[in-house]
Design a protein around this motif. Structure first.
Motif, mmCIF file in Angstrom:
data_model
loop_
_atom_site.group_PDB
_atom_site.id
_atom_site.type_symbol
_atom_site.label_atom_id
_atom_site.label_comp_id
_atom_site.label_asym_id
_atom_site.label_seq_id
_atom_site.Cartn_x
_atom_site.Cartn_y
_atom_site.Cartn_z
ATOM 1 N N PHE A 99 0.831 -1.207 0.000
ATOM 2 C CA PHE A 99 0.000 0.000 0.000
ATOM 3 C C PHE A 99 0.863 1.254 0.000
ATOM 4 O O PHE A 99 0.640 2.182 -0.782
ATOM 5 N N GLU A 100 1.855 1.289 0.869
ATOM 6 C CA GLU A 100 2.727 2.470 0.964
ATOM 7 C C GLU A 100 3.525 2.664 -0.323
ATOM 8 O O GLU A 100 3.696 3.783 -0.799
ATOM 9 N N ASN A 101 4.000 1.564 -0.908
ATOM 10 C CA ASN A 101 4.755 1.624 -2.154
ATOM 11 C C ASN A 101 3.889 2.170 -3.286
ATOM 12 O O ASN A 101 4.322 3.029 -4.072
ATOM 13 N N GLN A 102 2.641 1.708 -3.365
ATOM 14 C CA GLN A 102 1.716 2.183 -4.388
ATOM 15 C C GLN A 102 1.425 3.676 -4.191
ATOM 16 O O GLN A 102 1.379 4.444 -5.157
ATOM 17 N N LYS A 103 1.252 4.080 -2.932
ATOM 18 C CA LYS A 103 0.972 5.485 -2.636
ATOM 19 C C LYS A 103 2.147 6.381 -3.053
ATOM 20 O O LYS A 103 1.951 7.426 -3.680
ATOM 21 N N LEU A 104 3.357 5.945 -2.753
ATOM 22 C CA LEU A 104 4.530 6.738 -3.119
ATOM 23 C C LEU A 104 4.728 6.799 -4.630
ATOM 24 O O LEU A 104 5.098 7.846 -5.170
ATOM 25 N N ASP A 105 4.473 5.690 -5.320
ATOM 26 C CA ASP A 105 4.552 5.702 -6.786
ATOM 27 C C ASP A 105 3.568 6.701 -7.375
ATOM 28 O O ASP A 105 3.889 7.436 -8.308
ATOM 29 N N ARG A 106 2.367 6.736 -6.819
ATOM 30 C CA ARG A 106 1.352 7.673 -7.289
ATOM 31 C C ARG A 106 1.785 9.123 -7.022
ATOM 32 O O ARG A 106 1.571 10.003 -7.856
ATOM 33 N N GLN A 107 2.398 9.369 -5.868
ATOM 34 C CA GLN A 107 2.868 10.717 -5.551
ATOM 35 C C GLN A 107 3.993 11.153 -6.485
ATOM 36 O O GLN A 107 4.057 12.313 -6.903
ATOM 37 N N ILE A 108 4.879 10.235 -6.830
ATOM 38 C CA ILE A 108 5.965 10.554 -7.763
ATOM 39 C C ILE A 108 5.389 10.897 -9.134
ATOM 40 O O ILE A 108 5.813 11.870 -9.777
#
Length: 147
Positions: A99-108
């Motif tokens: 979940f955190e990895n997906q969230k950070l990818d989306r923010q990038i």
């Protein structure tokens, strides 16, 4: 007797503080749930226009980006709500990582899109505003005891 008076005064001060806080506490979150996706995206775009002095073309591009983000956030929140009802235990470490990895990818990806839309000065200001919002959110969470 002295202890009773001091306790009463502290209790009244504490009640006053909570009464002041309660009036607007959580109001924006409740309002956001009542608004449609388009209304929320419009409000966010107008706030960004005021803060960053966007051109008409930039406003349209930011509006599209905000629409995507609000739709994604709404669907994700609904999925998480139903998922949370279905299970009692907390997510595993792997699920939290995903979940955190997906969230950070989306923010990038969001940051890259904003970099293409905004000029250099606007982009720097946008980054500063985001960092300020992030810090305020951290402060609020710490104050609420969630961090």
């Amino acid at each position: 007797m002295k202890k009773v008076i001091i306790t009463a005064v502290l209790l009244m001060v504490g009640m006053t503080v909570f009464a002041q806080r309660g009036r607007h506490y959580g109001q924006s979150r409740a309002m956001a749930q009542d608004l449609s996706v388009e209304q929320l995206a419009t409000l966010r775009t107008k706030k960004m226009t005021l803060a960053l002095d966007l051109t008409e073309k930039q406003q349209q591009q930011v509006m599209q980006l905000n629409l995507e983000n609000v739709k994604f956030k709404r669907t994700t929140m609904e999925e998480r709500r139903t998922e949370k009802k279905d299970r009692d235990e907390k997510p595993t470490a792997e699920e939290q990582f995903a979940f955190e990895n997906q969230k950070l990818d989306r923010q990038i990806a969001q940051q890259e899109k904003m970099k293409k839309i905004l000029d250099d000065d606007q982009y720097q200001l946008w980054k500063r505003l985001r960092m300020h919002q992030y810090a305020q959110g951290k402060k609020r969470m710490k104050k609420e005891g969630r961090s």
